[in-house]
Design a protein around this motif. Sequence first.
Motif, PDB file in Angstrom:
ATOM      1  N   GLN A 196       0.889  -1.407   0.003  1.00  0.00           N
ATOM      2  CA  GLN A 196      -0.044  -0.087  -0.122  1.00  0.00           C
ATOM      3  C   GLN A 196       0.698   1.207  -0.005  1.00  0.00           C
ATOM      4  N   LEU A 197       2.230   1.169   0.463  1.00  0.00           N
ATOM      5  CA  LEU A 197       3.036   2.342   0.539  1.00  0.00           C
ATOM      6  C   LEU A 197       4.015   2.244  -0.742  1.00  0.00           C
ATOM      7  N   ASP A 198       3.522   1.484  -1.681  1.00  0.00           N
ATOM      8  CA  ASP A 198       4.265   1.396  -3.082  1.00  0.00           C
ATOM      9  C   ASP A 198       5.637   0.641  -2.807  1.00  0.00           C
ATOM     10  N   PHE A 199       5.763  -0.219  -2.044  1.00  0.00           N
ATOM     11  CA  PHE A 199       6.888  -0.919  -1.818  1.00  0.00           C
ATOM     12  C   PHE A 199       6.930  -2.014  -2.845  1.00  0.00           C
ATOM     13  N   GLN A 200       8.068  -2.484  -3.455  1.00  0.00           N
ATOM     14  CA  GLN A 200       8.251  -3.660  -4.304  1.00  0.00           C
ATOM     15  C   GLN A 200       8.566  -4.763  -3.385  1.00  0.00           C
ATOM     16  N   VAL A 201       7.625  -5.650  -2.815  1.00  0.00           N
ATOM     17  CA  VAL A 201       8.079  -6.680  -1.765  1.00  0.00           C
ATOM     18  C   VAL A 201       8.349  -8.228  -2.134  1.00  0.00           C
ATOM     19  N   VAL A 202       9.178  -8.494  -1.730  1.00  0.00           N
ATOM     20  CA  VAL A 202       9.489  -9.890  -1.722  1.00  0.00           C
ATOM     21  C   VAL A 202       9.373 -10.543  -0.467  1.00  0.00           C
ATOM     22  N   SER A 203       8.551 -11.403  -0.109  1.00  0.00           N
ATOM     23  CA  SER A 203       8.087 -12.107   1.257  1.00  0.00           C
ATOM     24  C   SER A 203       8.614 -13.782   0.962  1.00  0.00           C
ATOM     25  N   LEU A 204       9.388 -14.106   1.901  1.00  0.00           N
ATOM     26  CA  LEU A 204       9.750 -15.668   1.760  1.00  0.00           C
ATOM     27  C   LEU A 204       9.679 -16.312   3.053  1.00  0.00           C
ATOM     28  N   LEU A 205       9.223 -17.504   2.991  1.00  0.00           N
ATOM     29  CA  LEU A 205       9.065 -18.423   4.318  1.00  0.00           C
ATOM     30  C   LEU A 205       9.955 -19.504   4.274  1.00  0.00           C
ATOM     31  N   ASP A 206      10.581 -19.943   5.489  1.00  0.00           N
ATOM     32  CA  ASP A 206      11.321 -21.180   5.781  1.00  0.00           C
ATOM     33  C   ASP A 206      12.480 -21.015   4.812  1.00  0.00           C
ATOM     34  N   LEU A 207      13.377 -20.376   4.940  1.00  0.00           N
ATOM     35  CA  LEU A 207      14.738 -20.391   4.197  1.00  0.00           C
ATOM     36  C   LEU A 207      15.675 -21.337   4.955  1.00  0.00           C
ATOM     37  N   ASN A 208      16.480 -22.032   4.176  1.00  0.00           N
ATOM     38  CA  ASN A 208      17.742 -22.526   4.770  1.00  0.00           C
ATOM     39  C   ASN A 208      18.718 -21.700   4.709  1.00  0.00           C
ATOM     40  N   LYS A 209      20.238 -21.714   5.038  1.00  0.00           N
ATOM     41  CA  LYS A 209      21.166 -20.800   5.084  1.00  0.00           C
ATOM     42  C   LYS A 209      21.550 -20.578   3.647  1.00  0.00           C
ATOM     43  N   ALA A 210      21.611 -21.398   2.614  1.00  0.00           N
ATOM     44  CA  ALA A 210      21.859 -21.235   1.342  1.00  0.00           C
ATOM     45  C   ALA A 210      21.072 -20.400   0.824  1.00  0.00           C
ATOM     46  N   GLU A 211      19.625 -20.490   0.783  1.00  0.00           N
ATOM     47  CA  GLU A 211      18.550 -19.764   0.423  1.00  0.00           C
ATOM     48  C   GLU A 211      18.306 -18.274   1.006  1.00  0.00           C
ATOM     49  N   MET A 212      18.692 -18.135   2.148  1.00  0.00           N
ATOM     50  CA  MET A 212      18.882 -16.730   2.732  1.00  0.00           C
ATOM     51  C   MET A 212      20.133 -16.080   2.265  1.00  0.00           C
ATOM     52  N   ALA A 213      21.113 -16.833   2.076  1.00  0.00           N
ATOM     53  CA  ALA A 213      22.195 -16.129   1.234  1.00  0.00           C
ATOM     54  C   ALA A 213      21.782 -15.651  -0.066  1.00  0.00           C
ATOM     55  N   THR A 214      21.101 -16.358  -0.846  1.00  0.00           N
ATOM     56  CA  THR A 214      20.718 -16.060  -2.121  1.00  0.00           C
ATOM     57  C   THR A 214      19.624 -14.868  -2.176  1.00  0.00           C
ATOM     58  N   ALA A 215      18.580 -14.831  -1.328  1.00  0.00           N
ATOM     59  CA  ALA A 215      17.746 -13.951  -1.194  1.00  0.00           C
ATOM     60  C   ALA A 215      18.285 -12.368  -0.840  1.00  0.00           C
ATOM     61  N   VAL A 216      19.079 -12.704   0.274  1.00  0.00           N
ATOM     62  CA  VAL A 216      19.964 -11.107   0.714  1.00  0.00           C
ATOM     63  C   VAL A 216      20.828 -10.641  -0.688  1.00  0.00           C
ATOM     64  N   ASN A 217      21.353 -11.613  -1.200  1.00  0.00           N
ATOM     65  CA  ASN A 217      22.091 -10.979  -2.593  1.00  0.00           C
ATOM     66  C   ASN A 217      21.391 -10.407  -3.322  1.00  0.00           C
ATOM     67  N   ARG A 218      20.292 -10.864  -3.847  1.00  0.00           N
ATOM     68  CA  ARG A 218      19.114 -10.418  -4.892  1.00  0.00           C
ATOM     69  C   ARG A 218      18.588  -9.064  -4.384  1.00  0.00           C
ATOM     70  N   PHE A 219      18.447  -8.914  -2.983  1.00  0.00           N
ATOM     71  CA  PHE A 219      17.911  -7.749  -2.416  1.00  0.00           C
ATOM     72  C   PHE A 219      18.813  -6.681  -2.528  1.00  0.00           C
ATOM     73  N   LEU A 220      20.313  -6.891  -2.377  1.00  0.00           N
ATOM     74  CA  LEU A 220      21.352  -5.936  -2.212  1.00  0.00           C
ATOM     75  C   LEU A 220      21.567  -5.587  -3.522  1.00  0.00           C
ATOM     76  N   GLN A 221      21.532  -6.230  -4.736  1.00  0.00           N
ATOM     77  CA  GLN A 221      21.756  -6.032  -5.779  1.00  0.00           C
ATOM     78  C   GLN A 221      20.684  -4.930  -6.407  1.00  0.00           C
ATOM     79  N   LEU A 222      19.522  -5.066  -6.177  1.00  0.00           N
ATOM     80  CA  LEU A 222      18.689  -3.920  -6.523  1.00  0.00           C
ATOM     81  C   LEU A 222      18.551  -2.722  -5.860  1.00  0.00           C
ATOM     82  N   LEU A 223      19.297  -2.526  -4.816  1.00  0.00           N
ATOM     83  CA  LEU A 223      19.263  -1.172  -3.997  1.00  0.00           C
ATOM     84  C   LEU A 223      20.135  -0.162  -4.909  1.00  0.00           C
ATOM     85  N   GLY A 224      19.802   1.087  -4.888  1.00  0.00           N
ATOM     86  CA  GLY A 224      20.498   2.141  -5.446  1.00  0.00           C
ATOM     87  C   GLY A 224      20.246   3.398  -4.749  1.00  0.00           C
ATOM     88  N   LYS A 225      21.039   4.423  -5.294  1.00  0.00           N
ATOM     89  CA  LYS A 225      20.935   5.838  -5.068  1.00  0.00           C
ATOM     90  C   LYS A 225      19.589   6.142  -4.822  1.00  0.00           C
TER      91      LYS A 225
END
Length: 644
Positions: A231-260
Amino acid sequence: MQEAIVITEQPVSVSVPVGYSFTLRCRAEGHTLLQYQWFCQHQSECCQIPGATNQDLPIIAEQTQLYTCRVNDLSRNAVFSNWVKVEVHQCVARGLPPRLWRGEPVIVLNPTEQQVELGKPLQLQCAAMGVPAPSYQWYRNGNLLERHKSKKLRITHTKVSDSGTYLCCASNSHGEHWTSAVDVHIGTCGSEKFFATGKIALLVGNNHYQHHPNLMAPVRDVFELGRLLEQLDFQVVSLLDLNKAEMATAVNRFLQLLGKGVYAIFYYAGHGYEHSGRNYMVPVDAPQPYAPENCISVQRILQKMQQQQTALNIILLDTCRKWYNPGRALSQVQPLEPWGNTVYGYATSEDAEAFELQDGEFSSGIFMKYLKKHILQEKKVTHMLEDVLEDVGRDPLVTGKQVMEIKHTLKEGRSLTDPIRASGAAAQHWGHGHEPLSRTVTFRCGARVELHLVRLFSNLMYVCAKLQSPPAHIADPHLLLCQPTETDDVATQRKSRLDHVDTLLTSVYKREELDCAFQLCGLQKIQTDVVLQLDLHYTQPSTKQRTCETLRTTLQKSLLGQFFSQSNESQPDQQQTPACVCHRDTLAPSTELKGHGSLSTGSGHSLPSSSPSNFSSEPEENDESDLGALCSALLRAGPGQDRP
């Protein structure tokens, strides 16, 4: 006739840090012996420098002053050198100038982003050190601004055409250096003092642990927070029940898309702990007891978020913060830059537990109960969180047991309700919303079935089927949607574990609108296309015989695992920066909530008793030594691998 004195080498202006040692030089020629005397001027006072009678004037920089040198001969002829400015920077970042500095320009002050009302003045400012002092040249949108050649760019009455991206080049005889580029927006600002170039959120909820007590609230908390952020115009990814490797991938994708200029939110709910002020989250596959390599540090995530020049970084930790491992070494985390753009919202205070309300399918964390009440408020984000803190503090169920904590360096009044004004490539591929994807399939008998793919979370989808008005030549139709055998190996169909998610489906569909539905969860693990089978049982009125028709349709892997299947284009060192976790186990307390179930804490303590923890040993600190290599290996191996 006396010959004039000729100055052959003029002193030059310099721009140096306080305490820097250098020499001003003056050289002249004449027909008789020449004498030199240096003068300085600070503010309105000009005075002779005692003893400064040589061609060279050694100086230890203390304050900004003007200098000149008088040269005279024995015939009482005299001439003054040019006035030069010694600019002294009293506040310079650590490490500047470089150790082997030769006088090349070094930027010490970058311009800042501006939003200016039409017709109002605009001022941008930068500064650079250099020997000689640098000259300046401003640019807008890559075009040289001929009249703007000083540290300060001033436009008295702005026009819409003055909007754009500005930067300045500082140069001297040793080279040139550019400031950072900043965006300037000219227009009718109204109450919109701040804006975001994009809004991106990653929400992770760990509920079902392989070696630790399961939780109930994170699944609903992540779902409701995701809807509010949309509702606040955020692009949201919501994830359930991640193992260590999946958390690493999710955070990496998140960081890639951040910018100025982006507003970034990272939310985590699950098991976790704190060690010497650092917080750690626990993946679902973490062993018992926690080992250093199994937990992830949230401070690493925030550090990487800030490096992307984001305008606002928010970490919301819905976890316990019990202290563990006092004797272990801390993971290596660099301090945050003093950019004034970070906010921590902790569900509880240090060495305390976070609680959740237990009410079967409707469990919710205490923190989320009040966060969702205030998060849509149009006020500075830290003020909004203070409202949440006050509400949590007034809740009688957690008085003396849980109190929220806020830490921040936010220097501007930025709000989650600020508008988006994209100035670059938007993160249009982040998040895919929750709008159902639909398709219609037709049986041989003419019966039509509408399929809906409802993505309640980015890695959990419902496949829903609804039989349309059946043809007249069939009677008593009954539709079955069969579980795809392709998903058996990765256990994506786990209704016994995720039955409480079914209630969330009613926020998208009413039950009477569906003939059948089933969950596909853990979508990141699916490595192949999935074939759906629909069976239609009906009676033929003419023969009174019961008939079954089967129809198959394919769901592509790319549709199922959209988030995890996207390619990684970042550098290897941009991968996951860990996050935080909390123990919010579901043990029934002695305090009952009317209409809200019971209250429990993640460490296994009932309220108000103080029974011992369920854990046989305390979790250990994570040193986060090689998360980068882990994520790179993940991307090579594919998203379905637990470990590289």
